[in-house]
Design a protein around this motif. Sequence first.
Motif, short mmCIF file in Angstrom:
data_model
loop_
_atom_site.label_atom_id
_atom_site.label_comp_id
_atom_site.label_asym_id
_atom_site.label_seq_id
_atom_site.Cartn_x
_atom_site.Cartn_y
_atom_site.Cartn_z
N ARG A 532 34.06 65.37 51.82
CA ARG A 532 33.05 64.58 52.22
C ARG A 532 32.75 64.79 53.67
NH1 ARG A 532 32.61 58.90 53.94
NH2 ARG A 532 34.74 58.76 54.32
N SER A 536 28.80 65.77 55.17
CA SER A 536 28.24 64.94 56.16
C SER A 536 27.97 65.89 57.62
CB SER A 536 29.23 63.65 56.89
OG SER A 536 29.33 62.96 55.65
N LYS A 539 25.18 68.31 56.62
CA LYS A 539 23.79 67.55 56.50
C LYS A 539 23.15 67.36 57.82
CE LYS A 539 23.53 62.99 56.12
NZ LYS A 539 23.58 61.75 55.86
N VAL A 574 27.41 61.93 49.07
CA VAL A 574 26.83 62.57 50.44
C VAL A 574 26.47 64.03 50.17
CG1 VAL A 574 27.84 63.69 52.42
CG2 VAL A 574 28.83 61.27 51.44
N CYS A 578 22.99 65.68 51.34
CA CYS A 578 23.14 66.91 52.04
C CYS A 578 22.14 68.01 51.36
CB CYS A 578 24.65 67.69 51.88
SG CYS A 578 24.85 69.14 52.68
N SER A 617 24.73 58.57 57.93
CA SER A 617 26.08 59.27 58.12
C SER A 617 26.20 60.29 58.90
CB SER A 617 26.65 59.54 56.55
OG SER A 617 25.57 60.63 56.00
N SER A 618 24.96 60.99 59.27
CA SER A 618 25.22 62.32 60.08
C SER A 618 24.91 61.78 61.71
CB SER A 618 24.02 63.00 59.62
OG SER A 618 22.72 62.51 59.69
#
Length: 621
Positions: A532, A536, A539, A574, A578, A617-618
Motif C-alpha cells: 500500500r 501511494s 501515485k 489505493v 494509482c 493519500s499522496s
Amino acid sequence: MTEQTIMVRVPRSMIESADFQGRVVSRINLSNGELTTDIVMNNRAYIFQRRPAITRAAIFSQVTQTGAVFQSTIDAFFVGLSPEPVIVRSVAERIPARHQTKLLPQDEDGDQFLLITEAHIQSIRSALCDDTPSVRVAAGVAFSELYKNVGMKAIYKVVPALFKAWEDEQTSDNALHALKQIVRSPDVLSYVLWKIVKVPLPALNARALGALADAAGPALHIHLGMILPALLSGMGNDAEDVRRSSKKAAETAVSVLDVAGIKSLLSELLIGITDSQASINKSSAYLIGYCFQNSNLNLAEESPNFIVMSLIMLRNSDFATAEVACESLSRVVSSVTKYTSPSYMKLVKDAISTFRDTKCRNKIGAILTALEGVITNTWKSVSTVVITRVHHHVQPMISSEDYQIRRCAASLFGFLLQYLEIAQRFEVLALVVNLATSRIWTERHGSALAISYMLRRNPDIVCASLLFTEIVNCLKQLFKDEKFHVRESSTEAFGRLSLYRVRYEPSNTTSQVESLKYLILSMQDDSSEVRRRALSAFKAVSKANPQGILIHISLFGPALAKCLKDSSIRVRVVAERCIMHSFQLSKGTEYVQAAQKYITGLDARRIAEFPEHSDDSSEAY
C-alpha cells in the motif's frame, strides 16, 4: 563659632591672579540654631545665606544644593557640613576649623578649578552611615554632587567604608540603605556589584543584590551577564536562606528592567535553560515563566525559543526540573495568548495537559508533535542555539522502541536539517548511514524514517550531499530488511526520492527508472502495508509528472494490474487511484483503450469515472 573651608568653583583667570585669596566661612549660633555662611574673596566678604537650622537632615540637605552666583564669577555650593544636631553638638566637634585646601583641576581643558578638602569626604562618609534614614538620603545626594566633581576618587574614598559597615551585622542594614542611595551612577553601580557578586552567592550578598537591583532600576540590564549566573546558581543552592534570597533578588531584577533589559535578560536565560547543570536549567525556566507572567510587554515574538526549550525540558529525567518547565511553559503560553492565538498553541496546550495527567506523562508523542508544530510555524524566530539543542534532544529518539516516538522524532529530525550548519548536516547524514547497518532493528527503522523525512523536507540538501550515494545504498539494503516496518519506511523514502527526481531532474531518466524499480518491487512485497505504501508513493510520482511516468508503463503496468486483484481491500483501493493517475484514464478513450493491455476494459472504464481528486493519500509526499 567655627570656620570651615568647604568648596568653591572659580574662574581660571581669578585663580591665576597673584592676589587671589578665597575661603568659605560657616557660622552656627548654638543658642538659636541660626546658620550663616560667608564667602570671602580677595578680602571682601559676601553673606551667602542665613536661615534657621531646624534639623540635621534639613541642614545637610539644604547646604548640598547649588548656591547663587556672585559678581558673575563665583559659583559656590556646599557638600560637607556636619549632619549632627546643631543644638546638641557643635560642627567643630566633627570638622576641624580652617582646613587647609588645595586646588584640583576639574577639567584640564576647562576654565575652572575646584577647592576641596578631605574633611568633606569624611563628612559624607559619616553621614551615609548615620542612624537616621533621612540623613543617609541627603548624604546620597551630596555624594552624587561630589562624584560629579571628583569622579572615581569619591568612590574609592567613600564606598569601601560602606562595605565594611555592610559586613558588620549591627550596621549592615544602614550601610545597605546607604549603598542604595549612591548606585544610581553607572560607575558606582559597577564598582558595588563587582564587590558583591560572588559564586557561590552568600545569603547576605543575595539580599544586597535584591536591594541594589531595586535602586539601580533599568540601568541594571548592562550588568545582567555578571549578576544572573550568580543568582541562578544561588536559586539552586542547598541552603534554604540562599535559595530564598537569590530567588527574591532575581524577581526584583526582572521587575525593574525596561524593554532593552528584558530582551537582554531573555537572551541570558536562553543560555541558562540550555545549560548542562540541572539547577541552572530549573532556575532559568522559573525566571522565564516569571518574566512572561509579570511583564506588561508583548513578548510574543520572544516566546518560540522558550516554548521549544520548555517542551524539551518536559522530558527531563529530573522530575522536579520537568515540573518547573511545565509551569514556566504554562505561564509563557498564557502571556502570549493575551495578544495572539497562533494555531500551534493548541498543540502546546495538549502537551502541557499530557504532562499534568499522571497516566499519560510518559507519552512524549503529543510533546514531539508540539515541538514540530512550534518550529514549523515559528522557525524564523527560533535561534540557532535552540535548533541545535532540539536536534541533540531528538536524535536519540529516532531509534526509540516506541514506533510513534520514532516516527515523530524522525519527522522533526528531517525538518531541522535545513537549519543546521554544514558540518552538523554531514554528521547527521553520517549518523543515519551508520544506523542503517545496526543489528538493532529499531535503529535501522529509525535510519529509514529519518532518511524518508529528510527527503520530504529537504531533498535538495540530501541529494547534494557527499554522502548521497551511501544513503541510496542504505535504502537498497533496508529495502530487503526482515522487518516490514523497515521495508515500509525505505519504500516511503524511495517514493520521496522518485518524486524529487521527476520534479527537478526530469531529463535524468536513468535515476528515475532506478527509483521506480524499487517502488515496483515493493508492490509485490509480502506485507500489505508495504504494498500500500508503494502504491501511494507511485501515485504521487504519477501526479507530479504524468507524461514522464507514462513512458515507463511497460515497467509498472503488470505490477499495478496484480495489485488491482490484491487480497487486501485497502491495497485494491489505493491501486485503483494509482492506476487512474499513472494510466491517465481521465484523459479520454485513447488512454482507456491503452490501459486494457494490463487491466480489463470494465475496470479501465470504471476507474476512468473516478473524480481526479478522489483522495489525498499522496499529499504526504
